[in-house]
Structure formats: C-alpha cells, structure tokens
Design an enzyme around this catalytic site. Sequence first.
Site, mmCIF file in Angstrom:
data_model
loop_
_atom_site.group_PDB
_atom_site.id
_atom_site.type_symbol
_atom_site.label_atom_id
_atom_site.label_comp_id
_atom_site.label_asym_id
_atom_site.label_seq_id
_atom_site.Cartn_x
_atom_site.Cartn_y
_atom_site.Cartn_z
ATOM 1 N N SER A 133 26.500 6.662 90.734
ATOM 2 C CA SER A 133 26.279 7.019 92.139
ATOM 3 C C SER A 133 24.945 6.475 92.605
ATOM 4 C CB SER A 133 26.287 8.543 92.299
ATOM 5 O OG SER A 133 25.879 8.921 93.604
ATOM 6 N N TYR A 181 23.171 16.704 90.154
ATOM 7 C CA TYR A 181 24.196 15.655 90.174
ATOM 8 C C TYR A 181 23.551 14.284 90.033
ATOM 9 C CZ TYR A 181 27.787 12.567 92.169
ATOM 10 O OH TYR A 181 28.684 11.546 92.386
#
Length: 253
Positions: A148, A162
């Site tokens: 990501s 995250y």
Amino acid sequence: METSEVTGALIITGASRGIGAATARLAATQGYRICVNYLNDAAAAEAVVTDIENNGGQAIAVQADTSRSSEIDKLFRAVDTELGTLAGLVNNVGILGPQCRVDQLDEERLHRILTTNVAGYFLCAKQAVLRMSTAHGGRGGAIVNVSSAASRLGSPGEYVDYAASKGAVDTFTRGLALEVAAEGIRVNAVRPGFIYTDIHASGGDPQRVARLAAGLPMRRGGQPQEVAQAIVWLLSERASYVTGSFIDLAGGR
C-alpha cells in the site's frame, strides 16, 4: 473472450471483491487457472468464478482464513488437487480497523492486523515457494504482494498500524525476492493508494477516496482494474527480469 495458452494455477487471496476480484478476472484472460480465495462472502467469490467461466476460463472458489496456517495448508492442497501445478501467488488479503490514533490502539487490533497482513503473507509465500522453487523440484513462478502507499505515507491519525503492516510487506518482498531469485521465482509488489474499494468502509470512512481525490496530483481516485493491470504484468513473462521491485499506483501521491 479467448484466453491465451494456459500458464498454470494462480492463487489470489481475498479475491471475492475489489483488487483481488479484478485481478482474478484479468489473469484468467491470460490463461491462468484461478483460485478465488475468500473468507466470508461465498456468493461474491462464486460470482467471480462464474464470470471467469463464462469468458472461457477455469476457476474455483476456496474458503480459507489466511491468518491461520492450517487454513492456508487447506487452500494450497485444494489447488494442488483441482487446478494442478502452481505458477503464481498474489498475496492480496488486507484488513484495517476504524480510523484512530496510535494512543487509541488496543492489543487485539494490533495482533489481528499484523497476523493477517504480515504473517499470512509469509505463510502463503512459504507454501508457494515449496511448490514453485527449483530447489524443491518446481518449475519456477511469480509472487506479487499487494502492499500500500500507506507504507510510504504512514497514515497518521488514521491507520498507522495498517501502514506499518504494509511496511513489513515491503521489506518481506525485497528479502524474499533475493532469497529465491536463483530458484526461478520472482517476487514483486504493488503499492496501491486511494483506490475505490470496500476496504475504506471497514475503516469507517466509505467515502474516503472521493473525499481525498481532489488533493491528489491526478485529481482522481483509482480503480481496482488499474491495479490488476500492474499485478498481471508482474506475474507475466513480460516482467521476466523484474524482481524485488515495486510499482506505486497512487495517482502521483
């Protein structure tokens, strides 16, 4: 739609929706026999399988929790039996929790995110390497990890946990790529950001991409199909000299 010559079995974790589903549909057109892994939504997974079959491809849906080694073993055994020789793995599963600061995190959330987003990637890659590595009698293959843009940006005030899990994915990608480069396996990653998928709803902000789009250099959010194109390229022989590399797909951010 006609498919190219079959290239082997491809496991895509978390493939019932979003980036995983788009990748499954696109990879099937390149001749891969697709395993659509899912956790809860059997109907969505079967819909992806039906789409692939209706376009002349071959696919199965396999329920497995990729945060658990016993479930991962079951997943790979199903592919061995039903789809044959493994040619690739897309580690796509990713979870996050509601937006919060680090001083609001609890132990259960950290364990859940790190187990799914990091340990699950390691354990799935382990099983793929055991099947694909020439050191284990395999024919080689490719692994693509879905990281990501958060691994670069940190996601302050939203998802630092995250982001940290995706930072670990980046390091894992580089290390594994070097470890198996001489064994016929290429390992790369994509780093999507600001993509229109359902993951934002699980973070409590379903309109996050639309809210932030105007502030991106390209002035728009991305689509799962745009990420899928990069993943399938990295899997393919067109990327035959690419390993340990990253493709950022975040509209210039």
